[in-house]
Design a protein around this motif. Structure first.
Motif, PDB file in Angstrom:
ATOM      1  N   LEU A   1      51.651  40.478  44.084  1.00  0.00           N
ATOM      2  CA  LEU A   1      51.606  40.001  42.697  1.00  0.00           C
ATOM      3  C   LEU A   1      51.310  38.498  42.660  1.00  0.00           C
ATOM      4  O   LEU A   1      50.519  38.031  41.830  1.00  0.00           O
ATOM      5  N   ALA A   2      51.926  37.765  43.586  1.00  0.00           N
ATOM      6  CA  ALA A   2      51.682  36.315  43.630  1.00  0.00           C
ATOM      7  C   ALA A   2      50.221  36.044  43.971  1.00  0.00           C
ATOM      8  O   ALA A   2      49.595  35.135  43.418  1.00  0.00           O
ATOM      9  N   GLU A   3      49.662  36.868  44.849  1.00  0.00           N
ATOM     10  CA  GLU A   3      48.267  36.681  45.223  1.00  0.00           C
ATOM     11  C   GLU A   3      47.354  36.950  44.027  1.00  0.00           C
ATOM     12  O   GLU A   3      46.355  36.262  43.821  1.00  0.00           O
ATOM     13  N   GLN A   4      47.731  37.945  43.209  1.00  0.00           N
ATOM     14  CA  GLN A   4      46.929  38.254  42.017  1.00  0.00           C
ATOM     15  C   GLN A   4      46.932  37.066  41.049  1.00  0.00           C
ATOM     16  O   GLN A   4      45.901  36.739  40.460  1.00  0.00           O
ATOM     17  N   VAL A   5      48.094  36.435  40.913  1.00  0.00           N
ATOM     18  CA  VAL A   5      48.167  35.268  40.015  1.00  0.00           C
ATOM     19  C   VAL A   5      47.273  34.152  40.560  1.00  0.00           C
ATOM     20  O   VAL A   5      46.587  33.458  39.803  1.00  0.00           O
ATOM     21  N   THR A   6      47.253  34.014  41.892  1.00  0.00           N
ATOM     22  CA  THR A   6      46.415  32.973  42.505  1.00  0.00           C
ATOM     23  C   THR A   6      44.931  33.271  42.287  1.00  0.00           C
ATOM     24  O   THR A   6      44.111  32.367  42.144  1.00  0.00           O
ATOM     25  N   ARG A   7      44.606  34.567  42.270  1.00  0.00           N
ATOM     26  CA  ARG A   7      43.208  34.965  42.074  1.00  0.00           C
ATOM     27  C   ARG A   7      42.729  34.758  40.632  1.00  0.00           C
ATOM     28  O   ARG A   7      41.533  34.622  40.391  1.00  0.00           O
ATOM     29  N   LEU A   8      43.676  34.820  39.690  1.00  0.00           N
ATOM     30  CA  LEU A   8      43.328  34.865  38.278  1.00  0.00           C
ATOM     31  C   LEU A   8      42.309  33.791  37.852  1.00  0.00           C
ATOM     32  O   LEU A   8      41.271  34.130  37.259  1.00  0.00           O
ATOM     33  N   PRO A   9      42.529  32.489  38.158  1.00  0.00           N
ATOM     34  CA  PRO A   9      41.551  31.481  37.714  1.00  0.00           C
ATOM     35  C   PRO A   9      40.155  31.723  38.292  1.00  0.00           C
ATOM     36  O   PRO A   9      39.152  31.552  37.607  1.00  0.00           O
ATOM     37  N   PHE A  10      40.126  32.210  39.541  1.00  0.00           N
ATOM     38  CA  PHE A  10      38.841  32.466  40.171  1.00  0.00           C
ATOM     39  C   PHE A  10      38.110  33.603  39.457  1.00  0.00           C
ATOM     40  O   PHE A  10      36.905  33.529  39.201  1.00  0.00           O
ATOM     41  N   VAL A  11      38.850  34.665  39.118  1.00  0.00           N
ATOM     42  CA  VAL A  11      38.236  35.817  38.442  1.00  0.00           C
ATOM     43  C   VAL A  11      37.693  35.389  37.074  1.00  0.00           C
ATOM     44  O   VAL A  11      36.564  35.745  36.700  1.00  0.00           O
ATOM     45  N   LEU A  12      38.491  34.585  36.358  1.00  0.00           N
ATOM     46  CA  LEU A  12      38.036  34.113  35.038  1.00  0.00           C
ATOM     47  C   LEU A  12      36.776  33.261  35.178  1.00  0.00           C
ATOM     48  O   LEU A  12      35.836  33.386  34.387  1.00  0.00           O
ATOM     49  N   ALA A  13      36.746  32.426  36.203  1.00  0.00           N
ATOM     50  CA  ALA A  13      35.579  31.566  36.431  1.00  0.00           C
ATOM     51  C   ALA A  13      34.350  32.417  36.745  1.00  0.00           C
ATOM     52  O   ALA A  13      33.242  32.158  36.240  1.00  0.00           O
ATOM     53  N   MET A  14      34.528  33.453  37.543  1.00  0.00           N
ATOM     54  CA  MET A  14      33.414  34.334  37.900  1.00  0.00           C
ATOM     55  C   MET A  14      32.877  35.048  36.660  1.00  0.00           C
ATOM     56  O   MET A  14      31.663  35.164  36.463  1.00  0.00           O
ATOM     57  N   LEU A  15      33.801  35.528  35.817  1.00  0.00           N
ATOM     58  CA  LEU A  15      33.374  36.216  34.591  1.00  0.00           C
ATOM     59  C   LEU A  15      32.601  35.266  33.687  1.00  0.00           C
ATOM     60  O   LEU A  15      31.536  35.617  33.147  1.00  0.00           O
ATOM     61  N   ALA A  16      33.122  34.052  33.548  1.00  0.00           N
ATOM     62  CA  ALA A  16      32.462  33.062  32.692  1.00  0.00           C
ATOM     63  C   ALA A  16      31.050  32.778  33.204  1.00  0.00           C
ATOM     64  O   ALA A  16      30.086  32.691  32.425  1.00  0.00           O
ATOM     65  N   LEU A  17      30.927  32.704  34.528  1.00  0.00           N
ATOM     66  CA  LEU A  17      29.619  32.428  35.134  1.00  0.00           C
ATOM     67  C   LEU A  17      28.639  33.565  34.839  1.00  0.00           C
ATOM     68  O   LEU A  17      27.473  33.322  34.455  1.00  0.00           O
ATOM     69  N   VAL A  18      29.116  34.820  35.003  1.00  0.00           N
ATOM     70  CA  VAL A  18      28.238  35.972  34.752  1.00  0.00           C
ATOM     71  C   VAL A  18      27.834  36.013  33.279  1.00  0.00           C
ATOM     72  O   VAL A  18      26.662  36.240  32.937  1.00  0.00           O
ATOM     73  N   PHE A  19      28.788  35.758  32.382  1.00  0.00           N
ATOM     74  CA  PHE A  19      28.472  35.772  30.941  1.00  0.00           C
ATOM     75  C   PHE A  19      27.451  34.688  30.597  1.00  0.00           C
ATOM     76  O   PHE A  19      26.600  34.867  29.728  1.00  0.00           O
ATOM     77  N   LEU A  20      27.562  33.572  31.303  1.00  0.00           N
ATOM     78  CA  LEU A  20      26.647  32.455  31.060  1.00  0.00           C
ATOM     79  C   LEU A  20      25.231  32.804  31.505  1.00  0.00           C
ATOM     80  O   LEU A  20      24.249  32.562  30.807  1.00  0.00           O
ATOM     81  N   ILE A  21      25.157  33.429  32.681  1.00  0.00           N
ATOM     82  CA  ILE A  21      23.845  33.774  33.240  1.00  0.00           C
ATOM     83  C   ILE A  21      23.244  34.970  32.498  1.00  0.00           C
ATOM     84  O   ILE A  21      22.044  35.047  32.282  1.00  0.00           O
ATOM     85  N   HIS A  22      24.100  35.915  32.116  1.00  0.00           N
ATOM     86  CA  HIS A  22      23.639  37.188  31.565  1.00  0.00           C
ATOM     87  C   HIS A  22      24.385  37.470  30.256  1.00  0.00           C
ATOM     88  O   HIS A  22      25.232  38.353  30.178  1.00  0.00           O
ATOM     89  N   PRO A  23      24.059  36.697  29.184  1.00  0.00           N
ATOM     90  CA  PRO A  23      24.866  36.814  27.953  1.00  0.00           C
ATOM     91  C   PRO A  23      24.824  38.209  27.318  1.00  0.00           C
ATOM     92  O   PRO A  23      25.729  38.571  26.564  1.00  0.00           O
ATOM     93  N   ALA A  24      23.813  39.021  27.660  1.00  0.00           N
ATOM     94  CA  ALA A  24      23.694  40.355  27.047  1.00  0.00           C
ATOM     95  C   ALA A  24      24.876  41.251  27.374  1.00  0.00           C
ATOM     96  O   ALA A  24      25.213  42.158  26.611  1.00  0.00           O
ATOM     97  N   VAL A  25      25.501  41.013  28.536  1.00  0.00           N
ATOM     98  CA  VAL A  25      26.619  41.906  28.901  1.00  0.00           C
ATOM     99  C   VAL A  25      27.972  41.378  28.409  1.00  0.00           C
ATOM    100  O   VAL A  25      28.983  42.044  28.558  1.00  0.00           O
ATOM    101  N   ALA A  26      27.954  40.167  27.832  1.00  0.00           N
ATOM    102  CA  ALA A  26      29.226  39.576  27.399  1.00  0.00           C
ATOM    103  C   ALA A  26      29.843  40.415  26.281  1.00  0.00           C
ATOM    104  O   ALA A  26      29.136  40.906  25.399  1.00  0.00           O
ATOM    105  N   TRP A  27      31.102  40.627  26.346  1.00  0.00           N
ATOM    106  CA  TRP A  27      31.827  41.373  25.299  1.00  0.00           C
ATOM    107  C   TRP A  27      33.293  40.988  25.319  1.00  0.00           C
ATOM    108  O   TRP A  27      33.784  40.417  26.279  1.00  0.00           O
ATOM    109  N   LEU A  28      33.924  41.308  24.201  1.00  0.00           N
ATOM    110  CA  LEU A  28      35.362  41.072  24.118  1.00  0.00           C
ATOM    111  C   LEU A  28      35.995  42.415  23.750  1.00  0.00           C
ATOM    112  O   LEU A  28      35.684  42.970  22.693  1.00  0.00           O
ATOM    113  N   PRO A  29      36.834  42.980  24.612  1.00  0.00           N
ATOM    114  CA  PRO A  29      37.407  44.293  24.282  1.00  0.00           C
ATOM    115  C   PRO A  29      38.276  44.207  23.031  1.00  0.00           C
ATOM    116  O   PRO A  29      38.842  43.140  22.746  1.00  0.00           O
ATOM    117  N   SER A  30      38.376  45.318  22.319  1.00  0.00           N
ATOM    118  CA  SER A  30      39.247  45.334  21.134  1.00  0.00           C
ATOM    119  C   SER A  30      40.692  45.159  21.605  1.00  0.00           C
ATOM    120  O   SER A  30      41.037  45.567  22.729  1.00  0.00           O
TER     121      SER A  30
END
Lengths: 277, 327
Positions: free
Chosen positions: A124-153
């Protein structure tokens, strides 16, 4: 009755304190290894690679080639699978094997806390450590490929936020059963590699289940694997998914496998020879 | 009531029997062979509350295996064991709260964090509230002469500092039975002395029972009025160190320096002549006759200097192990 209730309250408070202290300590340890964790997280980009592969198939053959999924749906699915994968990675078999061989398990066994909780808190601690990296990766993909960007309900997001930890618990339970083989063989981690193959193909990591032939899909759904990746990923992606059946499958598989893991622990402890201790 | 009771305790390990070389490897791959190795055989003893007992024996004698059975880490193959009224292999919470095992070559402290973080975890696991934990840490740190070291990552500590911090972590829950497996291993003389005096103080202050293995005889002589000697899995002695020395060495060595050389026949009346080099003489005299023989030597011979030497216990035990045929 009142005494039993106050004992239960004290027990719960004690458990919460252990959880809080273990998590904060493990988090501090994980921060010492943050660079390594980022590298591990990078190695979990298989869904993003598969996104590239399937997008190519969709571009040349249309949705018929991808089980009826559009390019946008594929993008959201694999991005969701990436997120699910990041928060369901389990490596307990490797650390347990190492601890057993090096004799580090013995001090854990001498304390009034089942060692499994130390491994759970480390994950669980490792998952918390990963969290900022995962968010950064998602932001990067959304930036490069805005067509796939979405916000779940919000309901879907909430459901996914419940399903992902449940998927982690199921994956942990499966690997814990294999981990118990460390008491019988010194190289139990090799079995985990064997298990990785059905996990890879049946969970939906390399392809969404919709793209599989009907028979294979039915077979996959009868195993615990798709509920650990495909189900929470489709929840997050906002796709059509049998919500009730998914949660029931996660719960049932966990309820079946946890007692098996517990029995394995009991049997293993009888066999334990405190290697290296 | 005894704090530790072992009755006919035995442990047999099944180990792979593989011949060296490629042929041996292939044969082992096709047809695995195992053999049973008895590590501990029919060991019985009991330890009273507050006793400090040394557990002696060469490497592979069965000391650590016995300690593992006493702490519940492994199940005995035969016999029974009871510690603080519990069967250790059941690993009940109340049992685990009463014991600790310190291993000189293993650590429980989190390597990358300061010892205080590991102590926080231990305090939570054992249900010691923060104020009480702080008080105990302060007391134990004072006894162990630990200060700033508790705030430094474990990996940055010296071996001696780390061992002291390990002891602190192992004793935070104030166990009444301490199992110590080579607690001074690899420490310098000062650190060894510090650990020894700490253990003696802990025993005195809390009335704890200690069972200690060590290859350093100084640990045993300083701490243990009673020793258990184990060899090839069997208990060979249970009693005081003095009794053990008497049993192993019934004679004392008397070294004489004479004013003038004397013939060898002169010394037969005093003991067994071991060596005669001019004016230097070495005699072996039975313990019970030592006082009388020394008095006579001083009265009857031209003695310039006289020295009575006790053979080192390590040497005696070493001789005993070499004498014992392998089973």
């Amino acid at each position: 009755m009142t005494r039993r209730r106050s004992d239960a309250r004290a027990g719960a408070a004690h458990g919460l304190r252990i959880a809080r202290v273990l998590l904060s300590t493990q988090y501090a340890t994980m921060l010492e290894y943050r660079a390594e964790i980022v590298l591990w997280a990078l190695s979990g980009v298989l869904p993003l690679i598969m996104l590239g592969v399937w997008s190519g198939a969709e571009a040349s053959g249309g949705p018929a080639a991808t089980g009826g999924l559009s390019a946008q749906a594929l993008g959201r699915y694999f991005l969701s699978a990436f997120v699910v994968r990041q928060f369901t990675i389990v490596w307990v078999i490797h650390s347990f094997e190492e601890d057993t061989l090096a004799g580090r398990l013995s001090p854990y066994l001498l304390q009034p806390l089942a060692p499994v909780w130390r491994y759970v808190s480390a994950h669980l601690a490792e998952q918390v450590t990963r969290l900022p990296f995962v968010l950064a990766m998602l932001a990067l993909v959304f930036l490069i490929h805005p067509a796939v960007a979405w916000l779940p309900s919000p309901p879907r997001l909430l459901a996914a936020l419940v399903a992902i930890p449940m998927a982690f618990a199921l994956r942990f339970a499966i690997q814990w059963i294999l981990t118990m083989l460390c008491f019988w063989t010194e190289r139990a981690a090799a079995l985990e590699r064997l298990m990785y193959i059905p996990y890879l193909f049946l969970s939906g990591l390399v392809a969404p289940l919709e793209a599989y032939p009907e028979g294979v899909r039915a077979f996959a759904l009868a195993t615990p694997f798709p509920w650990m990746v495909h189900f929470p990923a489709q929840l997050l992606a906002g796709a059509e998914v049998p919500v009730g059946r998914g949660f029931a499958a996660l719960l049932l598989w966990t309820l079946v496998l946890v007692p098996i893991g517990w029995s394995g622990w009991k049997l293993g402890m009888r066999r334990h020879s405190a290697l290296g201790a | 009531m005894a704090m530790i009771r072992a009755l006919g305790l035995g442990k047999t390990f099944r180990v792979a029997d593989k011949q060296p070389g490629l042929a041996g490897t292939l044969r082992h791959f096709v047809q695995r062979r195992h053999r049973d190795v008895p590590a501990v055989r029919d060991v019985s003893f009991s330890v009273e509350p507050g006793e400090v007992v040394g557990f002696l024996g060469p490497n592979g004698a069965g000391k650590t295996t016995t300690l593992k059975m006493l702490t519940g880490l492994i199940h005995p193959s035969s016999g029974s064991v009871e510690v603080a009224g519990f069967r250790p292999q059941r690993r009940q919470v109340d049992f685990l709260r009463r014991i600790t095992l310190v291993m000189g070559n293993k650590q429980q402290l989190i390597w990358d964090l300061p010892p205080l973080d590991s102590l926080r975890v231990n305090a939570a696991v054992y249900g010691i509230d923060d104020a009480e934990a702080q008080r105990r840490i302060r007391d134990l740190a004072e006894m162990l002469e630990l200060g700033e070291e508790l705030r430094r990552p474990v990996r940055k500590l010296s071996l001696g500092q780390r061992m002291k911090a390990e002891l602190l972590a192992a004793l935070l829950h104030r166990p009444s039975v301490l199992f110590l497996d080579e607690p001074t291993l690899g420490l310098d003389v000062n650190a060894q002395a510090r650990v020894r005096s700490f253990l003696a103080e802990y025993n005195r202050r809390y009335g704890a029972t200690l069972l200690l293995t060590s290859h350093y005889m100084a640990d045993i002589t300083a701490l243990c009025p009673r020793v258990l000697l184990i060899h090839q899995g069997s208990l060979m002695h249970d009693g005081s160190l003095a009794e053990l020395t008497n049993r192993l060495a019934p004679c004392r060595e008397v070294r004489l320096e004479l004013r003038e050389p004397l013939p060898a026949s002169t010394f037969a009346a005093y003991g067994t002549l071991e060596d005669l080099q001019g004016r230097a003489v070495r005699l072996l005299v039975r313990r019970e006759r030592l006082t009388a023989s020394v008095a006579r030597l001083l009265a009857e011979l031209p003695v310039v200097d006289l020295e009575v030497a006790e053979p080192p216990i390590e040497e005696l035990i070493g001789q005993l192990f070499r004498r014992e045929p392998a089973r």
